[in-house]
Every structure is written in C-alpha cells, then in structure tokens.
Design a protein around this motif. Structure first.
Motif, PDB file in Angstrom:
ATOM      1  N   GLN A 116       0.835  -1.195   0.000  1.00 59.45           N
ATOM      2  CA  GLN A 116       0.000   0.000   0.000  1.00 59.45           C
ATOM      3  C   GLN A 116       0.874   1.251   0.000  1.00 59.45           C
ATOM      4  OE1 GLN A 116      -2.698   0.586   3.332  1.00 59.45           O
ATOM      5  NE2 GLN A 116      -4.062   1.831   2.091  1.00 59.45           N
TER       6      GLN A 116
ATOM      7  N   GLY B  17      -1.780   6.978   0.187  1.00 55.48           N
ATOM      8  CA  GLY B  17      -2.885   7.591  -0.550  1.00 55.48           C
ATOM      9  C   GLY B  17      -3.598   6.658  -1.508  1.00 55.48           C
ATOM     10  N   GLN B  18      -3.177   5.406  -1.559  1.00 60.38           N
ATOM     11  CA  GLN B  18      -3.789   4.447  -2.475  1.00 60.38           C
ATOM     12  C   GLN B  18      -4.301   3.224  -1.717  1.00 60.38           C
ATOM     13  OE1 GLN B  18      -1.253   3.445  -5.769  1.00 60.38           O
ATOM     14  NE2 GLN B  18      -0.605   5.567  -6.088  1.00 60.38           N
ATOM     15  N   GLY B  19      -5.091   2.422  -2.421  1.00 62.74           N
ATOM     16  CA  GLY B  19      -5.544   1.170  -1.838  1.00 62.74           C
ATOM     17  C   GLY B  19      -4.462   0.108  -1.952  1.00 62.74           C
ATOM     18  N   PRO B  20      -4.555  -0.937  -1.139  1.00 69.29           N
ATOM     19  CA  PRO B  20      -3.573  -2.030  -1.207  1.00 69.29           C
ATOM     20  C   PRO B  20      -3.559  -2.703  -2.580  1.00 69.29           C
ATOM     21  CG  PRO B  20      -4.834  -2.147   0.826  1.00 69.29           C
ATOM     22  CD  PRO B  20      -5.501  -1.134  -0.031  1.00 69.29           C
TER      23      PRO B  20
END
Lengths: 108, 113
Positions: free
Chosen positions: B37, B40-43
C-alpha cells in the motif's frame, strides 16, 4: 481487469451525522469485503458481504451484485469512525482488488 | 487466539539493499497473501500462498519473492530496493483459497532512503 471505484473520495461529517459510502465494480464478483483503515494503518474487517444486507451496530452494508454496487451506511457517526474505508472485491481469481477508498473525517 | 502478526513494524533501508518481512497467520489459516500500500492508495496484491505453494502473483518485478513455511508463516523478500518500494506492506491470512474472508496484520512500514 475489474475496476473498483468508491465515492465520495473524501467526506467530512459532524459527530452524530449519518453517511452512505458507495462501491461500484465493473464486472461480476463472488465476494466483497468492507474494511476500515485506522490512522495507524490497521485494516479492520467490517463486513464480508457478497450479496444482501448485514448490520453490525451503527454500521450496515448492502450489496446488489446484479447491479454491481455495494453501500456502507454509518449512522450516528463518532470521531473514532474517522479513517479510510475500502471495499475489496474477489472475482474468482486468486486476489482481492481494492477500491480507491473514501477518506472520512468526523468532527467533534 | 492471536491475530495476524507481522514483523518488523518499521524498517528503514537504503537503495540497493535487501529486506525480509515476516508474517504469522491466524491459527488454522492456511493461506497468506501479501499486499503493498503506497501512501494515498488502496492495497495492491503481490502474492498469495496456500499450503506452501505460490497460487497467485500480482504485477510486481522479480525483485519481489516470497515463501510459506510448513507452519504456514510467510516471508516476503525484496531485493535491490528502490525509492519507489517505500510503502506499507500488509499481510493477510485466510482459511483457504478463493474469496475467503481476509484478516490483515498491522503491516510493516518500509522506508527506502
């Protein structure tokens, strides 16, 4: 591959307010989970909900698989609800695909 | 029962170095997955292991490798670290393959300087 989009991207609420978070996915899925990521990075399971409606205290979730969306409802929000909410879908391959997330801030 | 445990919690490395991250699944769970991850982003999915065999691999370079041991614990190795490898690395365990419910550890925060 399957696309997962969440809305809204950001949400600010006063304590006590209600909210609805949405997860749209571009293809059929066989499983869906909602997670809450707290400020320390821990992903906490909220719901495992491939279809139908489930409730857990102030939270509830509905997945309409045929229309390719899921909703997470938060009622009477509290400051501890702050964090990022992710939906993740499983479409029959070996992995879950995570959405873009909704960042929630609840103000006291 | 203990949840998913990961170690170390934080790690600082320099470019070019190698790192090993460790994960112990929930007792009774036979599948371990690794996710990266970025802030600021999804996994993003890296690997899934089940019964000590690799069952899935995400879009990551060969510098990333993993293995699962007979006790179902797992290690993720990253060689020749790049600045872009700085991220939270999350381990998830599940009972089996397929769309089983995932349970995540608290992650390892890797910083590459």
């Amino acid at each position: 591959g399957i696309q997962v989009e969440q809305s809204p991207p950001d949400l600010i609420l006063q304590e006590g307010a209600n909210s609805t978070l949405r997860c749209n996915f571009s293809d059929s899925v066989n499983n869906l989970q909602w997670f809450h990521q707290n400020p320390w990075g821990q992903l906490i399971n909220l719901f495992y909900i491939p279809s139908g409606t489930k409730q857990n205290g102030r939270l509830s979730a509905t997945t309409v698989a045929t229309e390719r969306y899921s909703l997470l409802y938060i009622s009477s929000s509290q400051t501890t609800d702050s964090g990022v909410y992710f939906c993740a879908v499983h479409s029959g391959t070996y992995k879950y695909i995570f959405g873009t997330g909704t960042r929630l801030k609840v103000l006291a | 029962d203990a949840g998913v445990t990961q170690s170390p919690t934080h790690l600082i490395k320099t470019r070019g170095q190698q790192v090993t991250l460790r994960c112990s699944p929930i007792s009774g769970h036979k599948s371990v997955s690794w996710y990266q991850q970025v802030l600021g982003q999804g996994p993003q999915f890296i690997f899934q292991y089940y019964e000590k065999e690799e069952r899935g691999r995400g879009n990551f370079p060969d510098r990333f490798s993993a293995r699962q041991f007979p006790n179902y614990s797992s290690e993720l190795n990253v060689n020749a670290l790049l600045l872009g490898d700085s991220a939270l690395y999350l381990c998830a365990s599940s009972l089996a393959l397929g769309g089983e419910k995932l349970f995540f550890g608290s992650g390892t925060q890797l910083s590459v300087l």
